[in-house]
Motif scaffolding. Sequence first.
Motif, PDB file in Angstrom:
ATOM      1  N   ASP A 156      -7.964   7.020  11.691  1.00 20.17           N
ATOM      2  CA  ASP A 156      -7.809   5.579  11.947  1.00 20.17           C
ATOM      3  C   ASP A 156      -6.873   4.953  10.918  1.00 20.17           C
ATOM      4  OD1 ASP A 156      -8.607   2.930  13.138  1.00 20.17           O
ATOM      5  OD2 ASP A 156      -9.379   2.651  11.101  1.00 20.17           O
ATOM      6  N   ILE A 157      -7.020   5.340   9.659  1.00 16.96           N
ATOM      7  CA  ILE A 157      -6.131   4.831   8.612  1.00 16.96           C
ATOM      8  C   ILE A 157      -4.690   5.244   8.901  1.00 16.96           C
ATOM      9  CG2 ILE A 157      -5.492   5.073   6.175  1.00 16.96           C
ATOM     10  CD1 ILE A 157      -8.527   5.269   5.578  1.00 16.96           C
ATOM     11  N   ALA A 158      -4.489   6.509   9.266  1.00 14.64           N
ATOM     12  CA  ALA A 158      -3.138   7.003   9.540  1.00 14.64           C
ATOM     13  C   ALA A 158      -2.486   6.208  10.669  1.00 14.64           C
ATOM     14  CB  ALA A 158      -3.189   8.485   9.876  1.00 14.64           C
ATOM     15  N   ARG A 159      -3.237   5.921  11.702  1.00 13.54           N
ATOM     16  CA  ARG A 159      -2.691   5.155  12.821  1.00 13.54           C
ATOM     17  C   ARG A 159      -2.321   3.735  12.388  1.00 13.54           C
ATOM     18  NH1 ARG A 159      -7.247   7.436  17.033  1.00 13.54           N
ATOM     19  NH2 ARG A 159      -6.020   9.182  17.874  1.00 13.54           N
ATOM     20  N   ARG A 160      -3.141   3.157  11.543  1.00 14.73           N
ATOM     21  CA  ARG A 160      -2.832   1.804  11.049  1.00 14.73           C
ATOM     22  C   ARG A 160      -1.593   1.820  10.161  1.00 14.73           C
ATOM     23  NH1 ARG A 160      -7.988  -1.943  10.303  1.00 14.73           N
ATOM     24  NH2 ARG A 160      -9.513  -0.873  11.611  1.00 14.73           N
ATOM     25  N   VAL A 161      -1.486   2.840   9.321  1.00 12.31           N
ATOM     26  CA  VAL A 161      -0.294   2.952   8.472  1.00 12.31           C
ATOM     27  C   VAL A 161       0.958   3.057   9.339  1.00 12.31           C
ATOM     28  CG1 VAL A 161       0.928   4.427   6.829  1.00 12.31           C
ATOM     29  CG2 VAL A 161      -1.508   3.964   6.506  1.00 12.31           C
ATOM     30  N   ALA A 162       0.907   3.885  10.376  1.00 12.69           N
ATOM     31  CA  ALA A 162       2.056   4.053  11.257  1.00 12.69           C
ATOM     32  C   ALA A 162       2.464   2.734  11.899  1.00 12.69           C
ATOM     33  CB  ALA A 162       1.740   5.092  12.330  1.00 12.69           C
ATOM     34  N   ARG A 163       1.489   1.861  12.121  1.00 16.16           N
ATOM     35  CA  ARG A 163       1.767   0.573  12.759  1.00 16.16           C
ATOM     36  C   ARG A 163       2.162  -0.510  11.760  1.00 16.16           C
ATOM     37  NH1 ARG A 163      -2.041  -3.391  13.771  1.00 16.16           N
ATOM     38  NH2 ARG A 163      -3.724  -1.862  13.449  1.00 16.16           N
ATOM     39  N   LEU A 164       1.476  -0.561  10.609  1.00 21.62           N
ATOM     40  CA  LEU A 164       1.647  -1.676   9.674  1.00 21.62           C
ATOM     41  C   LEU A 164       2.608  -1.388   8.524  1.00 21.62           C
ATOM     42  CD1 LEU A 164      -2.119  -2.688   9.440  1.00 21.62           C
ATOM     43  CD2 LEU A 164      -0.329  -3.906  10.705  1.00 21.62           C
ATOM     44  N   ALA A 165       2.752  -0.115   8.178  1.00 18.69           N
ATOM     45  CA  ALA A 165       3.614   0.255   7.044  1.00 18.69           C
ATOM     46  C   ALA A 165       4.323   1.576   7.363  1.00 18.69           C
ATOM     47  CB  ALA A 165       2.787   0.369   5.764  1.00 18.69           C
ATOM     48  N   PRO A 166       5.145   1.588   8.421  1.00 20.21           N
ATOM     49  CA  PRO A 166       5.732   2.842   8.890  1.00 20.21           C
ATOM     50  C   PRO A 166       6.644   3.536   7.886  1.00 20.21           C
ATOM     51  CG  PRO A 166       6.761   0.951   9.955  1.00 20.21           C
ATOM     52  CD  PRO A 166       5.564   0.431   9.226  1.00 20.21           C
ATOM     53  N   ASP A 167       7.144   2.805   6.914  1.00 24.02           N
ATOM     54  CA  ASP A 167       8.032   3.406   5.913  1.00 24.02           C
ATOM     55  C   ASP A 167       7.289   3.825   4.650  1.00 24.02           C
ATOM     56  OD1 ASP A 167      10.275   3.045   7.539  1.00 24.02           O
ATOM     57  OD2 ASP A 167      10.564   0.988   6.819  1.00 24.02           O
ATOM     58  N   ALA A 168       5.993   3.606   4.621  1.00 19.10           N
ATOM     59  CA  ALA A 168       5.211   3.935   3.425  1.00 19.10           C
ATOM     60  C   ALA A 168       4.976   5.438   3.333  1.00 19.10           C
ATOM     61  CB  ALA A 168       3.877   3.201   3.441  1.00 19.10           C
ATOM     62  N   TRP A 169       4.776   5.903   2.109  1.00 22.66           N
ATOM     63  CA  TRP A 169       4.364   7.272   1.845  1.00 22.66           C
ATOM     64  C   TRP A 169       2.877   7.253   1.497  1.00 22.66           C
ATOM     65  CZ3 TRP A 169       7.502  11.524   2.391  1.00 22.66           C
ATOM     66  CH2 TRP A 169       8.869  11.279   2.536  1.00 22.66           C
ATOM     67  N   VAL A 170       2.102   8.121   2.150  1.00 29.18           N
ATOM     68  CA  VAL A 170       0.670   8.214   1.876  1.00 29.18           C
ATOM     69  C   VAL A 170       0.424   9.412   0.971  1.00 29.18           C
ATOM     70  CG1 VAL A 170      -1.621   8.554   2.859  1.00 29.18           C
ATOM     71  CG2 VAL A 170       0.059   7.145   4.075  1.00 29.18           C
ATOM     72  N   ILE A 171      -0.229   9.161  -0.141  1.00 27.61           N
ATOM     73  CA  ILE A 171      -0.608  10.219  -1.079  1.00 27.61           C
ATOM     74  C   ILE A 171      -2.117  10.381  -0.946  1.00 27.61           C
ATOM     75  CG2 ILE A 171      -0.651  10.953  -3.485  1.00 27.61           C
ATOM     76  CD1 ILE A 171       1.782   9.152  -3.954  1.00 27.61           C
ATOM     77  N   ASN A 172      -2.532  11.528  -0.437  1.00 30.21           N
ATOM     78  CA  ASN A 172      -3.946  11.712  -0.123  1.00 30.21           C
ATOM     79  C   ASN A 172      -4.675  12.513  -1.196  1.00 30.21           C
ATOM     80  OD1 ASN A 172      -6.361  11.720   1.609  1.00 30.21           O
ATOM     81  ND2 ASN A 172      -5.982  13.927   1.654  1.00 30.21           N
ATOM     82  N   PHE A 173      -5.738  11.915  -1.739  1.00 25.42           N
ATOM     83  CA  PHE A 173      -6.640  12.628  -2.630  1.00 25.42           C
ATOM     84  C   PHE A 173      -8.050  12.663  -2.053  1.00 25.42           C
ATOM     85  CE2 PHE A 173      -9.221  13.087  -6.589  1.00 25.42           C
ATOM     86  CZ  PHE A 173      -8.703  14.308  -6.988  1.00 25.42           C
TER      87      PHE A 173
END
Length: 445
Positions: A125-142
């Motif tokens: 769900d977070i990934a889908r929101r990122v793709a919609r709201l911050a498509p140019d962002a880089w996600v660093i997952n811990f």
Amino acid sequence: MKLTILGGGGFRVPLVYGALLTDRAEGRVTEVVLHDLDAGRLSAVARVLTEQAAGVPGAPAVTATTDLDEALTGADFIFSAIRVGGLEGRANDERVALAEGVLGQETVGAGGIAYGLRTVPVAVDIARRVARLAPDAWVINFTNPAGLVTEAMSRHLGDRVIGICDSPVGLGRRIARVLGGDPKEAWIDYVGLNHLGWVRGLHIAGRDELPRLLADPDLLGSFEEGKLFGVDWLQSLGAIPNEYLHYYYFNREAVRAYQQAERTRGAFLRDQQAHFYEAVTDPGARALDVWDRTRAEREATYMAENRETAGAGERDADDLSGGYEKVALALMRAIARDERTTLILNVRNRGTLSALDGEAVIEVPCLVDANGAHPVAVAPLPDHATGLVCAVKAVEREVLAAAESGSRTTAVKAFALHPLVDSVNVARRLVEGYTEVHPGLAYLK
């Protein structure tokens, strides 16, 4: 530059902020947004960060919110460190597994599967929101299990999600130190999955020094992994395994030690951190001091049962300093400023390990630049390691399938196929036990 931290009320967030305070270069993070579902935890951590920033000119501004979309919008980097179900959930993961005589660690075996089953839907769900709201962002997952969660998010974000872990960094640092080299200058030949990898070489000034270490029993037994696994076993392997492989190589002893412990690791951290968050509500408390004391105790007791089983003694002082926050900062710098560097990261395979398909997330050295992280070609693993990696990756794929379909049958299959679960009937009882204690698994039908 805006950094959003998901799980912003988490105990380890001050480590990340402390690393940011050391960055004075152009293009650095100037805004940090903390997101968490628990407003009280957010407030406590924000107090610690305020004290950290005291007297530091140009410290990144900190805001906090419980609104996920607000936190994601406009972010350049998103650091995901969520814990679905909290530490109570981790304690339940351990308790249910140990009652069946199998390991309940949060990333390995039955506990890791349970954690993954309730975390993957939230991460997706977070990934889908990122793709919609911050498509140019880089996600660093811990978020743990880090490799599994990174792979789940990569199906929606591609290579713009990168998983990090401090275990390989710490392992490489320890090996370089005992060999008399500078960890910053060493090339570490490391490959596997998250919490399931091996150092097969450590090159200093172009020369592989690992054979020298393996040939010297005194040197080999002088650091954490030598004490944990034993000199003879490391020499037999011809490699230095990640500390989490102790759960596989010495599983019976590890399970027994955890069953006999007064409290599981999750229960200890649940109680310890509850004291921290309560103490910080006192307006007169020095929040940073309380946090420092709590963190020191947390680090000193890390994998205590495993070390006791192996007779490894206390952790060395040099191993009590964390490290994942430094990896995160180095990764952000490399991407944001095109400061090319090499880091051990969790990324899509892309043909790096021939035994796995291209979409499988693995943990290997990567060259990092403005275009992201690029896995470095590595030699094939020996058969024993390949078998273990393939078996655990197959389990991860069943977890992803169960999370997507909501199939209880597929969840049972994930447990039953894991090398550390010894019976299909045990797998069925594990699913029953976990669905009883975790509301987040109600989707399994």
